[in-house]
Design an enzyme around this catalytic site. Structure first.
Site, PDB file in Angstrom:
ATOM      1  N   TRP A 137      -1.121   2.917  -2.005  1.00  0.00           N
ATOM      2  CA  TRP A 137      -2.349   2.530  -2.712  1.00  0.00           C
ATOM      3  C   TRP A 137      -3.457   3.543  -2.421  1.00  0.00           C
ATOM      4  CZ3 TRP A 137      -7.338   1.535  -1.190  1.00  0.00           C
ATOM      5  CH2 TRP A 137      -8.161   0.933  -2.137  1.00  0.00           C
ATOM      6  N   HIS A 138      -3.477   4.039  -1.164  1.00  0.00           N
ATOM      7  CA  HIS A 138      -4.558   4.952  -0.784  1.00  0.00           C
ATOM      8  C   HIS A 138      -4.450   6.315  -1.446  1.00  0.00           C
ATOM      9  CE1 HIS A 138      -5.396   2.001   2.371  1.00  0.00           C
ATOM     10  NE2 HIS A 138      -6.616   2.501   2.333  1.00  0.00           N
ATOM     11  N   GLY A 139      -3.259   6.711  -1.799  1.00  0.00           N
ATOM     12  CA  GLY A 139      -3.163   8.013  -2.454  1.00  0.00           C
ATOM     13  C   GLY A 139      -1.748   8.409  -2.766  1.00  0.00           C
ATOM     14  N   PHE A 177      -9.574   6.915  -4.020  1.00  0.00           N
ATOM     15  CA  PHE A 177      -8.477   5.969  -4.082  1.00  0.00           C
ATOM     16  C   PHE A 177      -8.638   5.054  -5.287  1.00  0.00           C
ATOM     17  CE2 PHE A 177      -9.109   6.516   0.681  1.00  0.00           C
ATOM     18  CZ  PHE A 177      -8.365   7.672   0.672  1.00  0.00           C
TER      19      PHE A 177
END
Lengths: 478, 350
Positions: free
Chosen positions: A325-327, A478
């Site tokens: 999800w963060h990257g 993000f």
């Protein structure tokens, strides 16, 4: 538009005055103003992506209505699937397509074959992961009959694009935020003051702490092999403060700003660096995302109720998707996996809910055992942050390697005394406020007006001095 | 609501009071470390204080050699002790700000002549504007000058004008509220570095010397890139020379910014009131009609125009240049000599 900009400092009072003076009697007018302001706020960055938000809002608005009005469960599922496909499809296209293409090509070439697939030349829309998850939770909650669908298009559009939390959260649940758009809002002096205090707290964390650390973090991470081991440890620690100041600062400003307009957003951070183990850390860090994954991924997968092996699998899944999800980068996935490995032993030994109480209640200093637990947890999270910060996996490994190999080198003086002093003061202030809502929440003890105003003035002076040294919030990407 | 707004207003007032108190501890040149280092040096000089100063951008800093100037003046029978106050990246409005403030201090106490670079009345680009180094000169007067410039600029579209006015308004507010101000000075103990004064401590530091002696790899790379660019394109200087000759041929002397001339006249007036002869120097550079026309409008004894390729050939030779916009030490010697000669002529006409 950035929260830490003069543009926002001009934008906010204009919207505030229009909202409370001109439109105070009309919920419709206030919502329309918030929607216009939100689209302006976002459009300043890139107006083209407003189409994406509007499209996503429209799809989920009708998906919600169709899910609720379908009596047949199969039909409900179809409409839910439609909502999930559109939202996750957009997220995948803009954020993950190139990553998967690159990873796939590498995997194929590893097997001795070459494959060429064109990459997409797309900009990542700011906040897409945040508003996508927010609208997803709406569709899923309507499907689960936890909430009723919103029938007012304006309220729904405003809910999706609400400017304080549009770009970087907190990821709100429809059940909390959506009803607030239908309710009549009244200005309260106490809420106004509380909002301003939280905004001040957020600006302090972002501008004074995060941006000050960023300068030295960038310098150290640029060429890790040039630095001594101790400097590299310092770099990882400073990045811990940078990302905390940056992201929790954003959340504080978002919550405070929303409060100025009569809205209550959920808490997103609760002094996570005083956590006594990793499980507690994840209850205190990015709460809106952790609880999102808990409610919409972990529990539907069976949580911890279906035996040890499935629990382990579920934990790995949520940390993996949390990383992703963060990257769209393997560094984030590894960061997620490291946290899963930190978390697992606690889970297996049934100790993951050991620290649900306040930290050192009624005491100025922690006990030695508690202090040691806090320090260990902080050290472990700092090590994991190296993967989060590095540009690629080999960079992270190189960083950690140099950290060990260069330990015998004498450390260079990189961080000015002023910044070190500010960090120490920040840690002490955070410790004293650890059981409050934020840095400048003085509800638990009532210091004198002179004391409070002096603190606010000093904080404002420091914010002003350090203003503009760095730019956007890390979590925007993000 | 009223109570809330009143308290916020009171807080802002208190903040502004505190901000101006803090600001009063910092000198007017606080964001220009080169100029600052030089002023601090001059203030600490016990004897042999200069009577002639040069103010301007790198075209002054890297191109005027006070030692050469002084020896030529002495040779011409005029006692002179000059000092180069030039600093990189200084544009006209910043120069005027520095002079306006210097007039109010002891810096000019013994000074009889100030040479100031004549540049375009340009304003920094939006993306550069929002930091202390670029925006600190925008006090009330500087802001009004900038706004006058924006509003008087040749029409580039109303939207562009509104955009520029907003950006400058924001930069003014940033300065007014001290946003992004003073932290660098507090963080760096040696903010005003002695090395900026150059090896002869007369304020001149040639680019080639700077490139050789810098310990900062970024500075070296930047200078070397500029140096190599000219070595790879020696025609650049010839092109500037030809352009200047062309513009001079067809110059329209009435096409200049009259507001810029007003500011210059005002500075000449202010300095003459305290007994200083202010002389503007137009250095060799790529010029435009406005700048040449402006130079022609400044009273003759207050301007030295060296952007004349036909008269000052040495200033337009490839061999005299470090990079495409700056002279090397050899070129600087020529430039300093021509300034001195032109100045002596001015004095003889007086």
């Amino acid at each position: 538009m950035l929260f830490n900009s003069v543009d926002f400092a001009l934008f906010l009072p204009i919207v505030f005055i229009l909202y409370w003076v001109l439109l105070k009697k009309s919920v419709y007018g206030q919502n329309l103003l918030i929607l216009t302001a939100s689209y302006f706020f976002y459009g300043v960055w890139d107006w083209r992506f407003l189409i994406l938000i509007a499209f996503s809002s429209l799809v989920d608005f009708f998906a919600g209505l169709l899910i609720a009005s379908s009596e047949n469960k199969g039909k409900k599922k179809v409409f839910l699937a439609l909502s999930l496909t559109v939202n996750l499809g957009l997220l995948f296209t803009f954020k993950y397509f190139n990553f998967f293409i690159d990873s796939f090509s590498k995997a194929i070439s590893f097997l001795g074959r070459e494959v060429e697939i064109d990459r997409l030349d797309l900009i990542l829309p700011v906040g897409i992961s945040f508003y996508t998850f927010q609208t997803l939770s709406y569709s899923i909650d309507v499907y689960r009959s936890r909430i009723k669908p919103e029938r007012n298009l304006l309220s729904f559009f405003t809910f999706v694009s609400f400017f304080p939390q549009l770009a970087a959260g907190p990821i709100e649940r429809a059940s909390n935020l959506l009803p607030q758009f239908s309710r009549r809002r009244h200005f309260s002096y106490l809420n106004g003051v509380s909002g301003m205090r939280q905004i001040l707290s957020g600006l302090f964390k972002k501008v004074v702490i995060a941006d000050s650390c960023a300068e030295y973090v960038n310098f150290i991470f640029e060429n890790p092999s040039d630095h001594s081991g101790l400097n590299l440890i310092l770099g990882a620690v400073l990045f811990g403060f940078q990302i905390y100041g940056d992201f929790s600062g954003y959340s504080d400003i978002a919550i405070g700003t929303a409060r100025l307009f009569g809205f209550e957003l959920m808490d997103n951070f609760a002094f996570p660096y005083f956590s006594r183990d990793i499980a507690e850390f994840w209850r205190r860090w990015h709460i809106s995302l952790s609880t999102w994954f808990r409610d919409y991924v972990y529990i539907p997968l069976g949580g911890s109720q279906q035996g040890k092996s499935k629990t382990i699998r579920n934990i790995f899944i949520i940390f993996l998707v949390s990383g992703l999800w963060h990257g769209a980068n393997w560094t984030f996935i590894v960061w997620g996996l490291i946290n899963a490995f930190y978390f697992l032993p606690l889970m297996i030994r049934g100790k993951n809910r050991r620290y649900l109480d306040k930290i050192s209640p009624g005491s100025h200093l922690p006990e030695w055992r508690e202090f040691w637990s806090i320090l260990t947890t902080f050290f472990l999270t700092s090590l994991a942050w190296v993967f989060f910060r590095a540009d690629n996996l080999s960079g992270a490994v190189q960083y950690l390697k140099s950290m060990v190999l260069n330990l015998d080198q004498s450390p260079q003086s990189i961080v000015p005394n002023l910044v070190v002093g500010l960090l120490i003061i920040f840690i002490i202030a955070e410790w004293f406020q650890r059981n409050s809502k934020h840095l400048f929440d003085f509800n638990d003890f009532r210091p004198s007006t002179i004391f409070r105003w002096s603190i606010y003035l000093i904080a404002t002076i420091l914010i002003a001095m350090f203003f503009g040294k760095s730019n956007a919030f890390i979590y925007f990407q993000f | 609501m009223r109570q809330f707004i009143l308290k916020i207003s009171l807080f802002i007032l208190l903040y502004l009071g505190l901000r101006s108190l803090i600001g009063s501890f910092f000198p007017y040149y606080h964001a220009n470390p080169w100029y600052g280092a030089k002023v601090v040096y001059l203030e600490n000089l016990q004897a042999d204080k200069p009577n002639t100063l040069f103010i301007g951008s790198s075209r002054i800093y890297r191109q005027i050699i006070p030692a050469v100037f002084d020896s030529l003046m002495t040779h011409d029978g005029r006692q002179c002790k000059s000092f180069n106050l030039g600093a990189p990246g200084v544009h006209s409005l910043e120069s005027y700000y520095l002079l306006r403030h210097a007039i109010r201090t002891d810096l000019l106490e013994r000074v009889g002549t100030v040479f100031m670079e004549l540049g375009e009345w340009s304003v920094p680009a939006d993306e550069q504007l929002h930091n202390e180094r670029i925006g600190y000169w925008m006090d009330h007067q500087g802001f009004i000058m900038a706004m006058k410039f924006i509003l008087s600029r040749a029409p580039k579209g109303r939207l562009k004008m509104i955009g520029d006015a907003y950006t400058y308004g924001v930069a003014y507010l940033e300065r007014f509220f001290g946003l992004g101000y003073y932290s660098e000075q507090l963080k760096q103990a040696d903010y005003f570095k002695v090395e900026y004064l150059g090896p002869g401590l007369d304020g001149y530091y040639s680019l080639e010397n700077n490139m050789i002696h810098t310990e900062d790899p970024e500075v070296y790379e930047g200078l070397n890139r500029r140096f190599q660019k000219l070595r790879n394109n020696p025609q650049l200087i010839k092109r500037i020379k030809e352009q200047t000759v062309d513009i001079r041929k067809n110059i329209d002397k009435d096409k200049y910014n009259s507001q810029h001339l007003d500011v210059i006249s005002d500075l000449i007036e202010q300095t003459s009131q305290i007994g200083i002869h202010l002389v503007f120097i137009l250095p060799p550079r790529s010029v435009n009609n406005d700048l040449l026309a402006l130079a022609s409008k400044i009273p003759e004894n207050h301007v030295i125009d060296l952007a004349r390729p036909s008269e000052y050939k040495e200033l337009y030779m490839y061999e005299s240049y470090f990079d495409e916009t700056h002279l090397n030490e050899n070129g600087a010697r020529f430039f300093t000599r021509f300034v001195e000669e032109a100045f002596v002529k001015l004095k003889m006409h007086e």
